[in-house]
Design a protein around this motif. Structure first.
Motif, PDB file in Angstrom:
ATOM      1  N   VAL A  91       0.854  -1.184   0.000  1.00 13.61           N
ATOM      2  CA  VAL A  91       0.000   0.000   0.000  1.00 13.61           C
ATOM      3  C   VAL A  91       0.893   1.238   0.000  1.00 13.61           C
ATOM      4  O   VAL A  91       1.877   1.299   0.737  1.00 13.61           O
ATOM      5  N   ALA A 143       0.763   5.086   0.974  1.00 13.77           N
ATOM      6  CA  ALA A 143      -0.008   6.157   1.627  1.00 13.77           C
ATOM      7  C   ALA A 143       0.720   7.472   1.356  1.00 13.77           C
ATOM      8  O   ALA A 143       0.745   7.939   0.225  1.00 13.77           O
ATOM      9  N   GLY A 144       1.378   8.061   2.370  1.00 11.18           N
ATOM     10  CA  GLY A 144       2.103   9.314   2.148  1.00 11.18           C
ATOM     11  C   GLY A 144       3.441   9.111   1.455  1.00 11.18           C
ATOM     12  O   GLY A 144       4.046  10.061   0.959  1.00 11.18           O
ATOM     13  N   GLY A 145       3.934   7.886   1.462  1.00  8.08           N
ATOM     14  CA  GLY A 145       5.192   7.567   0.782  1.00  8.08           C
ATOM     15  C   GLY A 145       6.443   8.053   1.506  1.00  8.08           C
ATOM     16  O   GLY A 145       7.552   7.911   0.993  1.00  8.08           O
ATOM     17  N   GLN A 146       6.298   8.598   2.703  1.00 10.84           N
ATOM     18  CA  GLN A 146       7.452   9.198   3.385  1.00 10.84           C
ATOM     19  C   GLN A 146       8.389   8.156   3.997  1.00 10.84           C
ATOM     20  O   GLN A 146       9.556   8.441   4.245  1.00 10.84           O
ATOM     21  N   SER A 147       7.888   6.963   4.222  1.00  8.14           N
ATOM     22  CA  SER A 147       8.752   5.851   4.630  1.00  8.14           C
ATOM     23  C   SER A 147       8.925   4.867   3.486  1.00  8.14           C
ATOM     24  O   SER A 147      10.025   4.374   3.235  1.00  8.14           O
ATOM     25  N   LEU A 148       7.838   4.590   2.776  1.00 14.20           N
ATOM     26  CA  LEU A 148       7.912   3.609   1.684  1.00 14.20           C
ATOM     27  C   LEU A 148       8.779   4.121   0.535  1.00 14.20           C
ATOM     28  O   LEU A 148       9.540   3.339  -0.068  1.00 14.20           O
ATOM     29  N   THR A 194       0.988  10.145   6.668  1.00 17.37           N
ATOM     30  CA  THR A 194      -0.357   9.929   7.201  1.00 17.37           C
ATOM     31  C   THR A 194      -0.293   9.274   8.584  1.00 17.37           C
ATOM     32  O   THR A 194       0.694   8.612   8.930  1.00 17.37           O
ATOM     33  N   ALA A 242       9.131   5.430  16.436  1.00 20.65           N
ATOM     34  CA  ALA A 242       8.181   6.467  16.015  1.00 20.65           C
ATOM     35  C   ALA A 242       7.266   6.888  17.163  1.00 20.65           C
ATOM     36  O   ALA A 242       7.009   6.120  18.094  1.00 20.65           O
ATOM     37  N   GLU A 243       6.745   8.106  17.034  1.00 21.40           N
ATOM     38  CA  GLU A 243       5.911   8.666  18.096  1.00 21.40           C
ATOM     39  C   GLU A 243       4.514   8.029  18.133  1.00 21.40           C
ATOM     40  O   GLU A 243       4.020   7.649  19.208  1.00 21.40           O
ATOM     41  N   LEU A 277      -5.310  -0.764   6.732  1.00 20.94           N
ATOM     42  CA  LEU A 277      -5.753  -0.056   7.938  1.00 20.94           C
ATOM     43  C   LEU A 277      -6.717   1.044   7.504  1.00 20.94           C
ATOM     44  O   LEU A 277      -6.372   1.867   6.651  1.00 20.94           O
ATOM     45  N   PHE A 311      14.434  11.149  14.352  1.00 19.53           N
ATOM     46  CA  PHE A 311      13.819  10.144  15.210  1.00 19.53           C
ATOM     47  C   PHE A 311      14.433  10.261  16.603  1.00 19.53           C
ATOM     48  O   PHE A 311      15.646  10.451  16.744  1.00 19.53           O
TER      49      PHE A 311
HETATM   50  C1  LIG Z   1      13.525  12.501   6.903  1.00 16.51           C
HETATM   51  C2  LIG Z   1      12.417  11.769   7.609  1.00 16.51           C
HETATM   52  C3  LIG Z   1      12.305  11.885   8.981  1.00 16.51           C
HETATM   53  C4  LIG Z   1      11.298  11.203   9.656  1.00 16.51           C
HETATM   54  N1  LIG Z   1      11.214  11.343  11.014  1.00 16.51           N
HETATM   55  C5  LIG Z   1      10.225  10.716  11.675  1.00 16.51           C
HETATM   56  C6  LIG Z   1      10.091  10.855  13.089  1.00 16.51           C
HETATM   57  O1  LIG Z   1      10.853  11.567  13.753  1.00 16.51           O
HETATM   58  N2  LIG Z   1       9.085  10.177  13.698  1.00 16.51           N
HETATM   59  C7  LIG Z   1       8.206   9.383  12.995  1.00 16.51           C
HETATM   60  O2  LIG Z   1       7.318   8.795  13.605  1.00 16.51           O
HETATM   61  N3  LIG Z   1       8.296   9.251  11.665  1.00 16.51           N
HETATM   62  C8  LIG Z   1       9.272   9.891  10.986  1.00 16.51           C
HETATM   63  N4  LIG Z   1       9.358   9.744   9.633  1.00 16.51           N
HETATM   64  C9  LIG Z   1       8.404   8.844   8.944  1.00 16.51           C
HETATM   65  C10 LIG Z   1       7.098   9.578   8.597  1.00 16.51           C
HETATM   66  O3  LIG Z   1       6.361   9.843   9.782  1.00 16.51           O
HETATM   67  C11 LIG Z   1       6.204   8.740   7.668  1.00 16.51           C
HETATM   68  O4  LIG Z   1       5.232   9.611   7.202  1.00 16.51           O
HETATM   69  C12 LIG Z   1       5.484   7.562   8.267  1.00 16.51           C
HETATM   70  O5  LIG Z   1       6.359   6.678   8.915  1.00 16.51           O
HETATM   71  C13 LIG Z   1       4.788   6.727   7.189  1.00 16.51           C
HETATM   72  O6  LIG Z   1       3.620   7.350   6.788  1.00 16.51           O
HETATM   73  P1  LIG Z   1       3.263   7.447   5.263  1.00 16.51           P
HETATM   74  O7  LIG Z   1       1.859   7.889   5.166  1.00 16.51           O
HETATM   75  O8  LIG Z   1       4.280   8.271   4.580  1.00 16.51           O
HETATM   76  O9  LIG Z   1       3.312   5.897   4.809  1.00 16.51           O
HETATM   77  P2  LIG Z   1       4.041   5.196   3.591  1.00 16.51           P
HETATM   78  O10 LIG Z   1       5.468   5.585   3.556  1.00 16.51           O
HETATM   79  O11 LIG Z   1       3.263   5.372   2.344  1.00 16.51           O
HETATM   80  O12 LIG Z   1       3.887   3.669   4.059  1.00 16.51           O
HETATM   81  C14 LIG Z   1       4.645   3.151   5.128  1.00 16.51           C
HETATM   82  C15 LIG Z   1       4.310   1.661   5.294  1.00 16.51           C
HETATM   83  O13 LIG Z   1       3.005   1.491   5.825  1.00 16.51           O
HETATM   84  C16 LIG Z   1       2.165   0.779   4.903  1.00 16.51           C
HETATM   85  N5  LIG Z   1       0.864   1.454   4.944  1.00 16.51           N
HETATM   86  C17 LIG Z   1       0.650   2.787   4.862  1.00 16.51           C
HETATM   87  N6  LIG Z   1      -0.646   3.063   5.036  1.00 16.51           N
HETATM   88  C18 LIG Z   1      -1.270   1.883   5.219  1.00 16.51           C
HETATM   89  C19 LIG Z   1      -2.626   1.519   5.457  1.00 16.51           C
HETATM   90  N7  LIG Z   1      -3.611   2.435   5.555  1.00 16.51           N
HETATM   91  N8  LIG Z   1      -2.914   0.203   5.609  1.00 16.51           N
HETATM   92  C20 LIG Z   1      -1.940  -0.739   5.525  1.00 16.51           C
HETATM   93  N9  LIG Z   1      -0.639  -0.445   5.317  1.00 16.51           N
HETATM   94  C21 LIG Z   1      -0.313   0.850   5.160  1.00 16.51           C
HETATM   95  C22 LIG Z   1       2.869   0.868   3.553  1.00 16.51           C
HETATM   96  O14 LIG Z   1       2.552  -0.226   2.723  1.00 16.51           O
HETATM   97  C23 LIG Z   1       4.321   0.872   3.982  1.00 16.51           C
HETATM   98  O15 LIG Z   1       4.744  -0.441   4.256  1.00 16.51           O
HETATM   99  C24 LIG Z   1      10.359  10.409   8.927  1.00 16.51           C
HETATM  100  C25 LIG Z   1      10.451  10.317   7.535  1.00 16.51           C
HETATM  101  C26 LIG Z   1      11.463  10.984   6.875  1.00 16.51           C
HETATM  102  C27 LIG Z   1      11.546  10.865   5.381  1.00 16.51           C
END
Ligand SMILES: Cc1cc2nc3c(=O)[nH]c(=O)nc-3n(C[C@H](O)[C@H](O)[C@H](O)COP(=O)(O)OP(=O)(O)OC[C@H]3O[C@@H](n4cnc5c(N)ncnc54)[C@H](O)[C@@H]3O)c2cc1C
Length: 292
Positions: free
Chosen positions: A30, A32-37, A112, A124-125, A168, A194
């Motif tokens: 999936v 979502a925001g792509g910030q980890s994926l 997200t 993560a928080e 989710l 982090f």
């Molecule tokens: C430079 C940097 C610093 C960061 N610092 C922090 C920090 O200090 N603290 C912190 O908590 N995070 C931090 N992050 C991570 C950030 O919070 C991400 O946004 C978060 O971890 C993932 O959210 P996303 O929506 O981007 O998910 P995505 O990156 O799109 O997805 C992350 C994972 O979750 C799965 N997924 C996403 N949504 C769903 C869903 N609805 N149902 C099932 N699976 C799903 C995806 O398949 C993937 O495996 C940081 C990221 C970066 C790039």
């Protein structure tokens, strides 16, 4: 580096998401925001054959919903929108307290709430806050709906209870009750990094200021959010004095065996647990007194 080739599916409804996940199973991820994926794809640490984009699925988006005794946050609520939500600030202030520490505002604009929880990073928080507040996760698949308590949701490093075909949908945070106060305190090398250790503290006080309930949950010290139950129990029945808070921090640190990494040794993390616990408890107790 660039991602390995993948098929991109842009889902426009929850049904399309569930069908795609059911069809492709562990070959799909999936988006979502792509910030980890995104980084995981670029580094080829994730190599899905199919990416299911859920950004345009109406059933997964929207603002946090006030249900009186709880607030339900749709999975695709952006972290920045949750941070600015008046409903969360009033009903579930710990979420609002912790969100400014999640990365930077530009990342929170895309990241997200559901993505952070599904990603299940123990540093993560939001997973730590969800555990401290006894949140409930609603997951959907073509097989049906499941409600998963936070205590069962986080299984290991970056591993949640979600099955490969589940998405989710939302997370439900119980609302603060009268006499209850919360705090989020963390230590990170720089703001937005982090945290090396983070603490979610919740304290309930009765009319005479005695602790009736306490919750202490930590990020960065175990493979899932870590709950210091002995320290919690020791606080109940006491006045929240500085001595009691320091003792709770010492008990929490003594019971935990944090991992060591480049950011700090196990002992260093134990010292942080001790220090941050007292600070978090003090702040939570002050907020509890204000909420009476
Ligand atoms: C430079 C940097 C610093 C960061 N610092 C922090 C920090 O200090 N603290 C912190 O908590 N995070 C931090 N992050 C991570 C950030 O919070 C991400 O946004 C978060 O971890 C993932 O959210 P996303 O929506 O981007 O998910 P995505 O990156 O799109 O997805 C992350 C994972 O979750 C799965 N997924 C996403 N949504 C769903 C869903 N609805 N149902 C099932 N699976 C799903 C995806 O398949 C993937 O495996 C940081 C990221 C970066 C790039």
């Amino acid at each position: 580096m660039k991602p390995v080739p993948f098929r991109y599916v842009r889902a426009d409804s929850l049904e399309e998401v569930l069908d795609a996940l059911s069809e492709h199973g562990d070959e799909a991820k999936v988006l979502a925001g792509g910030q980890s994926l995104g980084p995981l794809l670029n580094l080829r640490l994730a190599t899905p054959a199919v990416l299911v984009d859920i950004n345009r699925v109406p059933e997964l988006g929207g603002a946090p919903r006030d249900e009186g005794v709880a607030v339900t946050v749709p999975a695709m609520t952006r972290q920045r929108d949750a941070e600015r939500s008046a409903v969360l600030a009033t009903r579930c202030p710990m979420v609002t307290q912790a969100l400014p520490f999640v990365a930077h505002s530009t990342i929170r604009n895309r990241g997200t709430v559901g993505g952070s929880l599904a990603h299940a990073d123990p540093a993560a928080e939001l997973p730590t806050v969800a555990t401290a507040l006894d949140a409930e996760f609603t997951a959907r698949s073509t097989r049906g709906v499941r409600v998963i308590p936070a205590a069962d949701f986080f299984r290991s490093f970056f591993t949640s209870e979600l099955a490969e075909d589940e998405v989710l949908v939302s997370v439900r945070f119980p609302a603060r009750t009268s006499g209850e106060g919360t705090a989020w305190v963390e230590f990170a090398p720089r703001h937005g990094d982090f945290a090396i250790v983070g603490v979610a503290a919740k304290v309930g006080l009765d009319g005479s200021g005695v602790v009736t309930a306490a919750r202490l949950v930590y990020s960065g010290v175990a493979e899932t959010p870590y709950r210091a139950t002995e320290a919690e129990e020791a606080l109940v029945g006491q006045a929240p004095t500085p001595e009691a808070m320091v003792a709770a921090g010492a008990a929490a640190a003594a019971a935990c065996r944090p991992p060591a990494d480049l950011l700090g040794s196990s002992e260093y993390r134990q010292n942080l647990i001790q220090l941050l616990t007292a600070r978090a408890l003090q702040s939570a107790a002050e907020s509890a007194r204000r909420s009476e």
